[in-house]
Design an enzyme around this catalytic site. Structure first.
Site, PDB file in Angstrom:
ATOM      1  N   HIS A   1      49.454  46.319  24.653  1.00 51.77           N
ATOM      2  CA  HIS A   1      49.030  45.197  25.506  1.00 51.77           C
ATOM      3  C   HIS A   1      50.188  44.447  26.142  1.00 51.77           C
ATOM      4  O   HIS A   1      49.961  43.401  26.750  1.00 51.77           O
ATOM      5  CB  HIS A   1      48.231  44.170  24.702  1.00 51.77           C
ATOM      6  CG  HIS A   1      46.925  44.654  24.189  1.00 51.77           C
ATOM      7  ND1 HIS A   1      45.747  44.517  24.883  1.00 51.77           N
ATOM      8  CD2 HIS A   1      46.603  45.281  23.041  1.00 51.77           C
ATOM      9  CE1 HIS A   1      44.753  45.021  24.164  1.00 51.77           C
ATOM     10  NE2 HIS A   1      45.250  45.496  23.045  1.00 51.77           N
TER      11      HIS A   1
ATOM     12  N   LYS B   1      44.793  29.342  30.797  1.00 52.77           N
ATOM     13  CA  LYS B   1      45.244  30.474  29.983  1.00 52.77           C
ATOM     14  C   LYS B   1      46.314  29.941  29.039  1.00 52.77           C
ATOM     15  O   LYS B   1      46.720  28.777  29.159  1.00 52.77           O
ATOM     16  CB  LYS B   1      45.791  31.599  30.859  1.00 52.77           C
ATOM     17  CG  LYS B   1      46.788  31.163  31.950  1.00 52.77           C
ATOM     18  CD  LYS B   1      47.204  32.349  32.813  1.00 52.77           C
ATOM     19  CE  LYS B   1      46.261  32.613  33.978  1.00 52.77           C
ATOM     20  NZ  LYS B   1      45.907  33.994  34.148  1.00 52.77           N
ATOM     21  N   ARG B   2      46.763  30.767  28.084  1.00 50.68           N
ATOM     22  CA  ARG B   2      47.842  30.321  27.220  1.00 50.68           C
ATOM     23  C   ARG B   2      49.026  29.873  28.072  1.00 50.68           C
ATOM     24  O   ARG B   2      49.281  30.440  29.137  1.00 50.68           O
ATOM     25  CB  ARG B   2      48.270  31.466  26.294  1.00 50.68           C
ATOM     26  CG  ARG B   2      47.306  31.700  25.160  1.00 50.68           C
ATOM     27  CD  ARG B   2      47.152  30.491  24.290  1.00 50.68           C
ATOM     28  NE  ARG B   2      48.339  30.285  23.493  1.00 50.68           N
ATOM     29  CZ  ARG B   2      48.381  30.420  22.169  1.00 50.68           C
ATOM     30  NH1 ARG B   2      47.293  30.728  21.483  1.00 50.68           N
ATOM     31  NH2 ARG B   2      49.499  30.200  21.502  1.00 50.68           N
TER      32      ARG B   2
ATOM     33  N   LYS C   1      53.706  33.332  32.513  1.00 51.27           N
ATOM     34  CA  LYS C   1      52.465  33.083  33.270  1.00 51.27           C
ATOM     35  C   LYS C   1      52.691  32.026  34.363  1.00 51.27           C
ATOM     36  O   LYS C   1      51.871  31.812  35.220  1.00 51.27           O
ATOM     37  CB  LYS C   1      51.335  32.652  32.331  1.00 51.27           C
ATOM     38  CG  LYS C   1      50.924  33.749  31.337  1.00 51.27           C
ATOM     39  CD  LYS C   1      49.804  33.273  30.428  1.00 51.27           C
ATOM     40  CE  LYS C   1      49.492  34.227  29.274  1.00 51.27           C
ATOM     41  NZ  LYS C   1      48.620  35.352  29.636  1.00 51.27           N
TER      42      LYS C   1
ATOM     43  N   THR D   1      42.505  39.103  32.017  1.00 47.62           N
ATOM     44  CA  THR D   1      41.065  39.362  32.107  1.00 47.62           C
ATOM     45  C   THR D   1      40.354  38.156  32.706  1.00 47.62           C
ATOM     46  O   THR D   1      39.250  38.297  33.241  1.00 47.62           O
ATOM     47  CB  THR D   1      40.469  39.680  30.715  1.00 47.62           C
ATOM     48  OG1 THR D   1      41.058  38.791  29.764  1.00 47.62           O
ATOM     49  CG2 THR D   1      40.746  41.111  30.314  1.00 47.62           C
TER      50      THR D   1
ATOM     51  N   LYS E   1      37.052  37.404  35.416  1.00 46.38           N
ATOM     52  CA  LYS E   1      35.951  36.447  35.187  1.00 46.38           C
ATOM     53  C   LYS E   1      35.800  35.510  36.375  1.00 46.38           C
ATOM     54  O   LYS E   1      34.679  35.210  36.816  1.00 46.38           O
ATOM     55  CB  LYS E   1      36.217  35.628  33.908  1.00 46.38           C
ATOM     56  CG  LYS E   1      36.180  36.475  32.650  1.00 46.38           C
ATOM     57  CD  LYS E   1      36.734  35.745  31.420  1.00 46.38           C
ATOM     58  CE  LYS E   1      37.032  36.762  30.324  1.00 46.38           C
ATOM     59  NZ  LYS E   1      37.875  36.235  29.245  1.00 46.38           N
TER      60      LYS E   1
HETATM   61  O1  RUG Z   1      49.044  39.405  27.646  1.00 46.22           O
HETATM   62  C1  RUG Z   1      48.041  40.382  27.502  1.00 46.22           C
HETATM   63  C2  RUG Z   1      47.074  40.322  28.674  1.00 46.22           C
HETATM   64  O2  RUG Z   1      47.731  40.635  29.865  1.00 46.22           O
HETATM   65  C3  RUG Z   1      45.925  41.307  28.445  1.00 46.22           C
HETATM   66  O3  RUG Z   1      44.942  41.151  29.431  1.00 46.22           O
HETATM   67  C4  RUG Z   1      45.312  41.093  27.091  1.00 46.22           C
HETATM   68  C5  RUG Z   1      44.255  42.132  26.766  1.00 46.22           C
HETATM   69  O4  RUG Z   1      44.712  43.409  26.998  1.00 46.22           O
HETATM   70  O5  RUG Z   1      46.304  41.169  26.071  1.00 46.22           O
HETATM   71  C6  RUG Z   1      47.296  40.139  26.213  1.00 46.22           C
HETATM   72  N1  RUG Z   1      48.173  40.172  25.036  1.00 46.22           N
HETATM   73  C7  RUG Z   1      49.211  40.962  24.808  1.00 46.22           C
HETATM   74  N2  RUG Z   1      48.025  39.367  24.005  1.00 46.22           N
HETATM   75  N3  RUG Z   1      48.933  39.633  23.115  1.00 46.22           N
HETATM   76  C8  RUG Z   1      49.684  40.603  23.578  1.00 46.22           C
HETATM   77  C9  RUG Z   1      50.879  41.174  22.883  1.00 46.22           C
HETATM   78  O6  RUG Z   1      50.703  41.245  21.504  1.00 46.22           O
END
Ligand code: RUG
Length: 842
Positions: free
Chosen positions: A374, A568-569, A574, A679, A683
């Site tokens: 991810h 978002k976080r 970001k 994601t 949405k």
């Molecule tokens: O930061 C990513 C997002 O871009 C992605 O959409 C989401 C689901 O695939 O995962 C997020 N992410 C990646 N959250 N934690 C990580 C690394 O551990």
């Protein structure tokens, strides 16, 4: 199994089968029964909390029946199952989702109304199940919804944290973290005190040799903690299939507490073991895209994967099949590297406990597992120090070394000329201290590795995992672009839009299961009545958010203004900092105008929301700046409605359901190449909002689907990022003049103590601007101007929105799950009408 129950008893059971409520009258009866008996209350003291509890219990009864039947059906069919291992499941609220998926929301609405309640108020009583940080955990939740809706036999496995992600409060503009104790009343989980697994930690390894010379390792001693299963039913949409999410909770294996110590008066340490054991599942680590390497986190990971694998293996062994058939029955998806120890644990079970040869076992392991990556951010790629793994899991470290040895031998044989490749791909990083590279272990132990959007999958193939593509060939690396469930993210969050769409795309039961049917609404893009209704739905959603903003912040915003949202976080990559710098620039521009000019400006409300990891100082500074700018701008009489800046505290799933449908434009503005997918971008577009974004993650595929005329793209491309960073550090780093102006104003103290924001300014001015804020700023501002101009032409804007929604079918998580099923898991759905549900359950 059925045959083993004598006829008369069977008849008695079947005659008395539970059925749950059917229709409004029975629903009311069940609610009242639960109020009066389960809750021991009456009509005279049934408040909304009690009404929520009773309604949930009535729905839970319905769910449980289908859940049992589904599990029986799956056991009876004995077909391949998917196990989705995720350390995070960001589920949000369950009641509304259960009502909609079961198809009984109208019944609940009228039933509750007759009993004196509004269904909307009752739904609001529920505490979010917030067992996740952000996109990764929410993706897991969307996948569970799709797996059940598509009738796949699938289980989720996770941890039952006592405290989910912290609650965020904003006090004097700063983030303050408050514990999220969410388990006060949780009707959606079933403790299975009979399903427990004892998990071992620490200890040492002894080896014995039998007469044939076979060496067996024995992991002995150490500490044992008990895993107790808690099951959560996951209803599919418009299908009786109801899958299971099993969450493990930790407790002392020795029982309540140490009686001997207690009796000898050592009260404090008598409860020590119990508390230490319970700590394992006590809290969710609040980091997103950041690896911290803490021992407790590794303990959580092993505790969870060991319990889950024990469960999966136990279920398989009941079938009495030979081990080689394990991958025909079991597909295990590793959601990120967090569950990678499962690879080692299965190998251990097979060789140490079941006596298989290494090679046979390893074959089974590789065919069983697949891994989703991810992120490419180096700080998020998990590594564990060899010393820590050795201490906590001595036998696992030996197996990791053996996996690495055999892997490197293979690499050496196949690439004898590239000696350096060995150190590049080694699972053990020869650093000080030595580290286990979890992503490499996950790749080596899996048969497929996938990225989560096309750009991201290309990036992992060509950068961080390049050597592995050379070693294993390109077919092992695939892309599955993320998706979202349209049930929650359209039908539930935006009922107005969902029913308007249904008037053109067919009833929800069809289009929510085949989201490509959305394209039918494009035929109505010029239909005045449809367009009018569309605009009314958006306005009503904006009014709903404006009311929410007023009730939570006291600030009045006009629903006629352009709502610009970034939720978002909070993370430097970001780039919420770029957004707030842009807001400051807008403010300065407004201030420089005459009152007459200002009146002509399109009013904008900039809305932010998101949590910063508690230890992430820069992210906290960003939150502070947003709030400080807000308090200046919102109280500036020159500005009035022309600009408002809102920070919504404690952004979570249920708040997203209010915020997302109300957006006109949302911001997905990560530095190109850093956001794997995103994601929320999906949405927002699905809810009839446009997006401003960089060429990053799934923005690129969204553009391809909806057309570039319907999205506001800006900024440098991923392929240029390395050069720009190099130039910023070693070459002539000129700050964009507009940004320089913004920085000067910040440093003049306009938004409070300049010192508080110095880190954000110097990151760009003096420290190489790693996230390219200055490089993209000009293009960002220009594109924001274009947004204003486009919004001024409402007719064209609505055309863009309708067209975009019509073309979003691709982003359903159903499409995504079907791709996993076909390309990775090799698993088939099990239709609910394929048998009558005979079997033993589980
Ligand atoms: O930061 C990513 C997002 O871009 C992605 O959409 C989401 C689901 O695939 O995962 C997020 N992410 C990646 N959250 N934690 C990580 C690394 O551990």
């Amino acid at each position: 199994v059925e045959a083993s129950i004598p006829e008369p008893q069977r008849e008695a059971w079947l005659k008395n089968q539970a059925s749950g409520f059917k229709g409004k009258d029975q629903f009311e009866k069940e609610v009242v029964r639960h109020v009066e008996t389960t809750l021991a209350r009456s009509m005279f003291n049934c408040d909304e909390t009690a009404a929520y509890a009773a309604t949930s219990l009535a729905f839970r009864d319905r769910l449980v029946i289908e859940w049992n039947r589904t599990q029986q059906r799956q056991t009876f069919a004995d077909s391949k199952r998917v196990y989705y291992l995720s350390l995070e499941f960001l589920m949000g609220r369950a009641l509304d989702n259960a009502m909609l998926n079961i198809g009984e929301k109208e019944v609940a609405k009228s039933g509750l109304s007759e009993l004196g309640f509004r269904v909307e108020d009752i739904i609001q009583q529920e505490h979010d199940a917030a067992l996740g940080n952000g996109g990764l955990g929410r993706l897991a939740a969307c996948f569970l919804d799709s797996l059940a809706s598509l009738n796949f036999p699938a289980w989720g496995y996770g941890l039952r944290y006592r405290y989910g992600i912290f609650k965020q409060e904003i006090i004097d503009g700063y983030q303050v973290e408050v514990p999220d104790y969410w388990l006060d009343f949780n009707p959606w989980e079933f403790p299975r005190h009979d399903v427990t697994v004892d998990i071992q930690f620490y200890g040492n390894v002894n080896k014995t040799t039998d007469d044939s010379g076979k060496v067996t390792a024995h992991w002995e001693g150490g500490e044992t903690v008990r895993a107790v299963a808690y099951d959560v039913p996951i209803p599919g949409y418009a299908t009786p299939s109801t899958n299971n999410l099993r969450l493990w909770s930790s407790q002392a294996a020795s029982g309540e507490f140490d009686f001997q110590k207690f009796n000898s008066g050592d009260y404090e340490s008598s409860v020590g073991d119990q508390q230490r054991a319970e700590t394992i599942s006590a809290v969710l680590y609040p980091n997103d895209n950041l690896d911290r390497g803490k021992e407790l986190r590794l303990k959580q990971q092993y505790f969870w994967v060991a319990a889950s694998l024990y469960d999966i293996v136990r279920r398989f062994k009941k079938s009495k099949r030979p081990w080689r058939e394990f991958p025909d029955q079991v597909a295990i998806q590793l959601n990120d590297t967090h569950p990678t120890l499962a690879i080692v644990e299965l190998q251990r079970i097979l060789i140490d406990l079941e006596g298989l040869d290494w090679d046979d076992a390893w074959n089974i392991v590789q065919q069983t597992f697949s891994y989703t990556n991810h992120t490419v951010l180096p700080e998020a790629l998990e590594k564990w120090s060899v010393g820590l793994v050795q201490h906590l899991l001595p036998r696992h470290l030996q197996i990791i070394y053996d996996i690495n040895l055999f892997f490197l031998q293979m690499v050496e044989r196949n690439f004898p000329k590239d000696r350096e490749m060995l150190s590049r791909v080694s699972i053990i990083e020869e650093s000080q201290p030595k580290m286990v590279r979890m992503a490499y272990l996950a790749i080596v132990g899996s048969h497929k590795v996938n990225g989560v959007a096309e750009l991201h999958s290309d990036l992992i193939r060509t950068t961080i995992f390049k050597d592995f593509v050379t070693i294993f060939g390109p077919d092992k690396f695939v892309n599955v672009t993320n998706g979202i469930t349209p049930r929650r993210w359209l039908h539930q969050a935006n009922p107005g839009l969902s029913s308007l769409i249904a008037s053109k795309a067919g009833d929800p039961e069809h289009y929510l299961k085949d989201l490509t049917l959305l394209n039918k609404i494009e035929l109505s893009v010029n239909d005045p009545a449809f367009r009018k209704a569309w605009a009314e739905v958006k306005l009503a959603n904006k009014q709903r958010l404006a009311d929410y903003i007023k009730s939570t912040t006291g600030i009045v915003v006009s629903p006629k203004a352009l709502f610009d949202v970034q939720v978002k976080r909070i993370h430097e990559y970001k780039r919420q900092q770029m957004n707030i710098f842009g807001v400051i620039f807008r403010y300065l521009k407004l201030k420089s105008m005459s009152p007459e000019e200002r009146k002509k400006v399109l009013p904008r409300v900039s809305i932010f929301g998101g949590k910063a990891a508690p230890g992430y100082w820069m992210a906290k500074q960003i939150i502070h700046l947003i709030n400080s700018v807000g308090s200046v701008v919102n109280n500036d009489p020159d500005i009035g409605d022309a600009l408002k800046v809102i920070f919504l505290e404690d952004y979570n799933v249920s708040k997203a359901e209010i915020i997302i449908p109300a957006s006109d434009i949302s911001e997905h503005i990560s530095t190109a190449g850093t956001e794997a997918s995103g994601t929320s971008n999906m949405k927002f577009v699905l809810n009839g909002g446009l997006i401003i974004g960089t060429c990053d993650g799934a923005n690129i595929e969204i553009t391809r689907e909806i057309g570039e005329e319907n999205i506001f793209l800006f900024g440098n491309l991923a392929e240029d990022v390395d050069d720009l960073r190099h130039k910023n550090t070693y070459g002539d780093h000129k700050i964009d003049p507009s940004l320089d102006k913004v920085f000067n104003v910040i440093q003049s103290g306009t938004f409070g103590n300049a010192q508080d924001f110095q880190g954000m300014v110097s990151a760009v001015r003096e420290h190489g601007d790693f996230y390219l804020v200055s490089d993209d700023f000009h293009s960002y501002l220009e594109t924001q101007e274009l947004v204003d101009k486009s919004y001024a032409d409402q007719e064209l804007w609505i055309t863009k929105c309708i067209t975009s929604v019509a073309r979003m079918g691709f982003f359903s998580s159903d499409r995504c799950i079907n791709e996993y099923a076909e390309e990775i898991w090799n698993v088939e759905p099990l239709q609910p009408d394929t048998n009558n549900g005979v079997g033993k359950g589980e």
